[in-house]
Motif scaffolding. Structure first.
Motif, PDB file in Angstrom:
ATOM      1  N   SER A 138      -4.363   2.490 -43.233  1.00  0.00           N
ATOM      2  CA  SER A 138      -3.408   3.254 -44.034  1.00  0.00           C
ATOM      3  C   SER A 138      -3.212   4.639 -43.442  1.00  0.00           C
ATOM      4  O   SER A 138      -3.926   5.051 -42.515  1.00  0.00           O
ATOM      5  N   LEU A 139      -2.247   5.383 -43.982  1.00  0.00           N
ATOM      6  CA  LEU A 139      -2.030   6.748 -43.512  1.00  0.00           C
ATOM      7  C   LEU A 139      -3.264   7.605 -43.768  1.00  0.00           C
ATOM      8  O   LEU A 139      -3.700   8.373 -42.895  1.00  0.00           O
ATOM      9  N   GLY A 140      -3.843   7.467 -44.986  1.00  0.00           N
ATOM     10  CA  GLY A 140      -5.055   8.224 -45.273  1.00  0.00           C
ATOM     11  C   GLY A 140      -6.215   7.790 -44.412  1.00  0.00           C
ATOM     12  O   GLY A 140      -7.025   8.622 -43.968  1.00  0.00           O
ATOM     13  N   GLY A 141      -6.311   6.480 -44.140  1.00  0.00           N
ATOM     14  CA  GLY A 141      -7.371   5.984 -43.264  1.00  0.00           C
ATOM     15  C   GLY A 141      -7.235   6.501 -41.844  1.00  0.00           C
ATOM     16  O   GLY A 141      -8.236   6.813 -41.185  1.00  0.00           O
ATOM     17  N   THR A 142      -6.001   6.598 -41.373  1.00  0.00           N
ATOM     18  CA  THR A 142      -5.773   7.143 -40.031  1.00  0.00           C
ATOM     19  C   THR A 142      -6.218   8.599 -39.959  1.00  0.00           C
ATOM     20  O   THR A 142      -6.844   9.032 -38.984  1.00  0.00           O
ATOM     21  N   ALA A 143      -5.904   9.378 -41.013  1.00  0.00           N
ATOM     22  CA  ALA A 143      -6.316  10.784 -41.039  1.00  0.00           C
ATOM     23  C   ALA A 143      -7.846  10.906 -41.052  1.00  0.00           C
ATOM     24  O   ALA A 143      -8.426  11.733 -40.324  1.00  0.00           O
ATOM     25  N   LEU A 144      -8.506  10.072 -41.855  1.00  0.00           N
ATOM     26  CA  LEU A 144      -9.967  10.125 -41.907  1.00  0.00           C
ATOM     27  C   LEU A 144     -10.588   9.650 -40.601  1.00  0.00           C
ATOM     28  O   LEU A 144     -11.618  10.183 -40.162  1.00  0.00           O
ATOM     29  N   ASN A 145      -9.982   8.656 -39.975  1.00  0.00           N
ATOM     30  CA  ASN A 145     -10.510   8.174 -38.702  1.00  0.00           C
ATOM     31  C   ASN A 145     -10.422   9.262 -37.636  1.00  0.00           C
ATOM     32  O   ASN A 145     -11.327   9.429 -36.811  1.00  0.00           O
ATOM     33  N   LEU A 146      -9.318  10.005 -37.646  1.00  0.00           N
ATOM     34  CA  LEU A 146      -9.197  11.128 -36.717  1.00  0.00           C
ATOM     35  C   LEU A 146     -10.215  12.213 -37.041  1.00  0.00           C
ATOM     36  O   LEU A 146     -10.743  12.879 -36.134  1.00  0.00           O
ATOM     37  N   ALA A 147     -10.506  12.374 -38.337  1.00  0.00           N
ATOM     38  CA  ALA A 147     -11.477  13.388 -38.740  1.00  0.00           C
ATOM     39  C   ALA A 147     -12.876  13.064 -38.240  1.00  0.00           C
ATOM     40  O   ALA A 147     -13.724  13.966 -38.125  1.00  0.00           O
ATOM     41  N   ARG A 148     -13.140  11.806 -37.927  1.00  0.00           N
ATOM     42  CA  ARG A 148     -14.460  11.450 -37.375  1.00  0.00           C
ATOM     43  C   ARG A 148     -14.703  12.161 -36.053  1.00  0.00           C
ATOM     44  O   ARG A 148     -15.849  12.470 -35.704  1.00  0.00           O
ATOM     45  N   PHE A 177       6.766   2.496 -50.660  1.00  0.00           N
ATOM     46  CA  PHE A 177       5.536   2.063 -51.310  1.00  0.00           C
ATOM     47  C   PHE A 177       4.509   1.582 -50.289  1.00  0.00           C
ATOM     48  O   PHE A 177       3.310   1.645 -50.538  1.00  0.00           O
ATOM     49  N   THR A 178       4.964   1.128 -49.140  1.00  0.00           N
ATOM     50  CA  THR A 178       4.031   0.707 -48.091  1.00  0.00           C
ATOM     51  C   THR A 178       3.332   1.902 -47.463  1.00  0.00           C
ATOM     52  O   THR A 178       2.104   1.927 -47.339  1.00  0.00           O
ATOM     53  N   VAL A 179       4.104   2.909 -47.067  1.00  0.00           N
ATOM     54  CA  VAL A 179       3.498   4.030 -46.346  1.00  0.00           C
ATOM     55  C   VAL A 179       2.643   4.903 -47.251  1.00  0.00           C
ATOM     56  O   VAL A 179       1.752   5.611 -46.764  1.00  0.00           O
ATOM     57  N   THR A 180       2.889   4.890 -48.562  1.00  0.00           N
ATOM     58  CA  THR A 180       2.060   5.701 -49.457  1.00  0.00           C
ATOM     59  C   THR A 180       0.886   4.923 -50.032  1.00  0.00           C
ATOM     60  O   THR A 180       0.103   5.481 -50.809  1.00  0.00           O
ATOM     61  N   SER A 181       0.751   3.661 -49.646  1.00  0.00           N
ATOM     62  CA  SER A 181      -0.317   2.827 -50.188  1.00  0.00           C
ATOM     63  C   SER A 181      -1.667   3.191 -49.580  1.00  0.00           C
ATOM     64  O   SER A 181      -1.755   3.705 -48.460  1.00  0.00           O
ATOM     65  N   ARG A 182      -2.721   2.889 -50.321  1.00  0.00           N
ATOM     66  CA  ARG A 182      -4.075   3.041 -49.776  1.00  0.00           C
ATOM     67  C   ARG A 182      -4.397   1.935 -48.788  1.00  0.00           C
ATOM     68  O   ARG A 182      -5.396   2.000 -48.075  1.00  0.00           O
ATOM     69  N   VAL A 183      -3.537   0.917 -48.751  1.00  0.00           N
ATOM     70  CA  VAL A 183      -3.757  -0.255 -47.892  1.00  0.00           C
ATOM     71  C   VAL A 183      -2.458  -0.549 -47.150  1.00  0.00           C
ATOM     72  O   VAL A 183      -1.419  -0.702 -47.783  1.00  0.00           O
ATOM     73  N   ILE A 184      -2.507  -0.605 -45.817  1.00  0.00           N
ATOM     74  CA  ILE A 184      -1.351  -1.066 -45.039  1.00  0.00           C
ATOM     75  C   ILE A 184      -1.853  -2.167 -44.115  1.00  0.00           C
ATOM     76  O   ILE A 184      -2.124  -1.954 -42.929  1.00  0.00           O
ATOM     77  N   SER A 185      -2.016  -3.345 -44.678  1.00  0.00           N
ATOM     78  CA  SER A 185      -2.476  -4.479 -43.884  1.00  0.00           C
ATOM     79  C   SER A 185      -1.375  -4.926 -42.927  1.00  0.00           C
ATOM     80  O   SER A 185      -0.191  -4.715 -43.202  1.00  0.00           O
ATOM     81  N   ARG A 222       1.670   3.700 -34.945  1.00  0.00           N
ATOM     82  CA  ARG A 222       2.225   2.691 -35.853  1.00  0.00           C
ATOM     83  C   ARG A 222       2.617   3.306 -37.192  1.00  0.00           C
ATOM     84  O   ARG A 222       3.731   3.105 -37.693  1.00  0.00           O
ATOM     85  N   ASN A 223       1.709   4.088 -37.758  1.00  0.00           N
ATOM     86  CA  ASN A 223       1.998   4.692 -39.055  1.00  0.00           C
ATOM     87  C   ASN A 223       3.047   5.791 -38.952  1.00  0.00           C
ATOM     88  O   ASN A 223       3.784   6.040 -39.912  1.00  0.00           O
ATOM     89  N   GLY A 224       3.119   6.434 -37.793  1.00  0.00           N
ATOM     90  CA  GLY A 224       4.183   7.413 -37.583  1.00  0.00           C
ATOM     91  C   GLY A 224       5.555   6.757 -37.608  1.00  0.00           C
ATOM     92  O   GLY A 224       6.511   7.297 -38.184  1.00  0.00           O
ATOM     93  N   LEU A 225       5.660   5.580 -36.992  1.00  0.00           N
ATOM     94  CA  LEU A 225       6.925   4.843 -37.022  1.00  0.00           C
ATOM     95  C   LEU A 225       7.292   4.431 -38.442  1.00  0.00           C
ATOM     96  O   LEU A 225       8.452   4.537 -38.861  1.00  0.00           O
ATOM     97  N   LEU A 226       6.300   3.950 -39.206  1.00  0.00           N
ATOM     98  CA  LEU A 226       6.568   3.546 -40.582  1.00  0.00           C
ATOM     99  C   LEU A 226       6.971   4.745 -41.445  1.00  0.00           C
ATOM    100  O   LEU A 226       7.886   4.645 -42.272  1.00  0.00           O
ATOM    101  N   THR A 227       6.302   5.867 -41.261  1.00  0.00           N
ATOM    102  CA  THR A 227       6.640   7.058 -42.033  1.00  0.00           C
ATOM    103  C   THR A 227       8.033   7.559 -41.687  1.00  0.00           C
ATOM    104  O   THR A 227       8.829   7.895 -42.578  1.00  0.00           O
ATOM    105  N   ALA A 228       8.340   7.599 -40.386  1.00  0.00           N
ATOM    106  CA  ALA A 228       9.683   8.014 -39.964  1.00  0.00           C
ATOM    107  C   ALA A 228      10.732   7.067 -40.527  1.00  0.00           C
ATOM    108  O   ALA A 228      11.802   7.490 -40.985  1.00  0.00           O
ATOM    109  N   GLY A 229      10.420   5.766 -40.523  1.00  0.00           N
ATOM    110  CA  GLY A 229      11.356   4.793 -41.073  1.00  0.00           C
ATOM    111  C   GLY A 229      11.570   4.988 -42.564  1.00  0.00           C
ATOM    112  O   GLY A 229      12.698   4.874 -43.059  1.00  0.00           O
ATOM    113  N   ALA A 230      10.497   5.286 -43.311  1.00  0.00           N
ATOM    114  CA  ALA A 230      10.611   5.473 -44.759  1.00  0.00           C
ATOM    115  C   ALA A 230      11.467   6.692 -45.082  1.00  0.00           C
ATOM    116  O   ALA A 230      12.340   6.644 -45.960  1.00  0.00           O
TER     117      ALA A 230
END
Length: 423
Positions: A231-241, A307-315, A376-384
């Motif tokens: 997810s977008l939040g997961g990507t941010a947390l993964n970068l925070a690692r 609703f996809t890009v703001t979800s806690r889950v983007i499978s 990937r999430n950047g493309l989805l966010t830009a698309g939304a």
């Protein structure tokens, strides 16, 4: 009455393309244990998890105590459907039925695209876009859900009642197809579609509650979900690692989720963004006055994207939904979502690279894995964002319509311009 004659060439080309790509997808299913294809992780969900749920459902109950069960009760009907083919294994029957629904969706898009003033680009996008996810679509039941949403949108143009019924059936399987009714034109069509959707949903829920125990047990599983890695939040947390955040990835609720400090805050932020997205869509609905034939399709794609890009889950299978909604948009020559459809296709291709091809990098939080998900999430966010902006501009309220420029008031002492009178 004159009818537009449709040449069979494009339809035959689409048919051949569908047969070729689906044969390739089936070949990938048979070789899914290859390490490059995820070592069987893609298909394992069907023959292990779905088959387990099938056994529970056949005894008249939903999996009430299974935290992995997070789906509305209509999903049980889909998971029971392979039992209609008892001469096949559960896995074989599931894949075969999914392929049949895929073919039905393609046929519906072709039929819509061959009508006067329509386009076959939607059928082409579905035919060529789904294989970008490799064999994943054949090993998830999201094709069935997307088919109900696609059929709802296509039916609504002629019969809002049928569109409402199909939208409600889709929402009973996975909630998101209810969003396709957002763009139904104002007045009688909207009242008819929403009323039939409500009646259908209530009736089917009552039937499922009468036939199965614990029909609402999925709500417990949904409430406990955290922040998925992709997810977008997961990507941010993964970068925070990489900046010292001490969290880690762990398998929970059927997905790889991040656990550690501030995860609950990120999850709450995701829910707040979802609420904001819903508010923007409602505001658009209230203010918009101009509807074209493509507006319901464009609104559906915009809503599902938001609703996809703001979800806690983007499978990865969520891309199936977006490909389906983009395909419906492209059946109309009046759609404003063509650039968004291109972004969806690019995001689908990157999703495949992330899962299953390089998922170990994503789980480990390496720089390649993080940058892959960021792209990937950047493309989805830009698309939304682009989708909402183009939707908003395509159906402005009356106050935002530009009035034609009036002639400036003339000088009362000035004679009108006329050709000089010859002396």
């Amino acid at each position: 009455m004159n009818r537009l004659r449709v040449t069979p060439g494009p339809v035959l080309t689409l048919t051949a393309s569908w047969l070729t790509t689906r044969a390739l997808m089936l070949w990938l299913v048979t070789h899914s244990t290859d390490r490059l294809l995820g070592g069987g992780s893609v298909t394992r969900e069907v023959w292990r998890l779905y088959f387990h749920w099938y056994g529970v459902l056949t005894h008249g109950s939903f999996p009430a105590h299974d935290t992995l069960w997070q789906y509305p009760p209509g999903a049980g009907v889909v998971l029971l459907a392979p039992g209609l083919l008892p001469w096949l294994t559960y896995f074989q029957a599931f894949v075969l039925l999914t392929l049949a629904v895929d073919a039905l969706t393609a046929a519906a898009l072709v039929r819509a695209g061959t009508r006067p003033g329509r386009s076959l680009l939607g059928a082409a996008l579905w035919t060529g876009g789904l294989p970008l996810l490799l064999h994943l679509p054949l090993a998830r039941y999201d094709v069935q859900v997307t088919a109900l949403a696609v059929l709802s949108l296509l039916a609504s143009a002629r019969s809002p009642r049928a569109g409402g019924v199909l939208g409600a059936l889709g929402a009973l399987v996975k909630v998101w197809p209810a969003l396709v009714l957002l763009g139904v034109p104002r007045g009688r069509p909207a009242r008819s579609a929403w009323a039939w959707a409500a009646c259908t949903g209530a009736t089917c829920l009552a039937l499922l509650a009468a036939c199965f125990a614990h029909p609402f047990s999925f709500l417990r599983g949904q409430g406990g979900r955290g922040v998925q890695l992709e997810s977008l939040g997961g990507t941010a947390l993964n970068l925070a690692r990489h900046a010292g955040w001490p969290g880690r990835a762990r398998y929970r609720y059927g997905a790889m989720e991040l656990v550690g400090p501030h995860v609950h805050a990120v999850a709450a932020a995701s829910l707040a963004l979802t609420a904001l997205a819903f508010g923007l869509l409602v505001l658009w609905r209230v203010r918009a006055r101009h509807w074209s034939e493509a507006t319901p399709y464009d609104a559906a794609l915009s809503a599902v994207l938001l609703f996809t890009v703001t979800s806690r889950v983007i499978s990865p299978q969520y891309l199936i939904w977006l490909i389906g909604m983009a395909a419906v948009c492209l059946t109309s020559r009046h759609t404003v979502q063509r650039p968004v459809a291109a972004l969806v296709l690019a995001a689908a291709a990157l999703s495949t690279v992330a899962y299953p091809l390089c998922y170990h990098e994503v789980i480990a939080g390496t720089w390649p894995g993080c940058l892959l998900m960021l792209a990937r999430n950047g493309l989805l966010t830009a698309g939304a964002v682009l989708s909402l902006v183009r939707l908003w501009r395509s159906a402005p309220p009356p106050a935002e319509k530009i009035a034609p420029m009036a002639e400036p008031p003339g000088d009362p002492n000035r004679l009108p311009n006329k050709a000089p009178i010859p002396s």
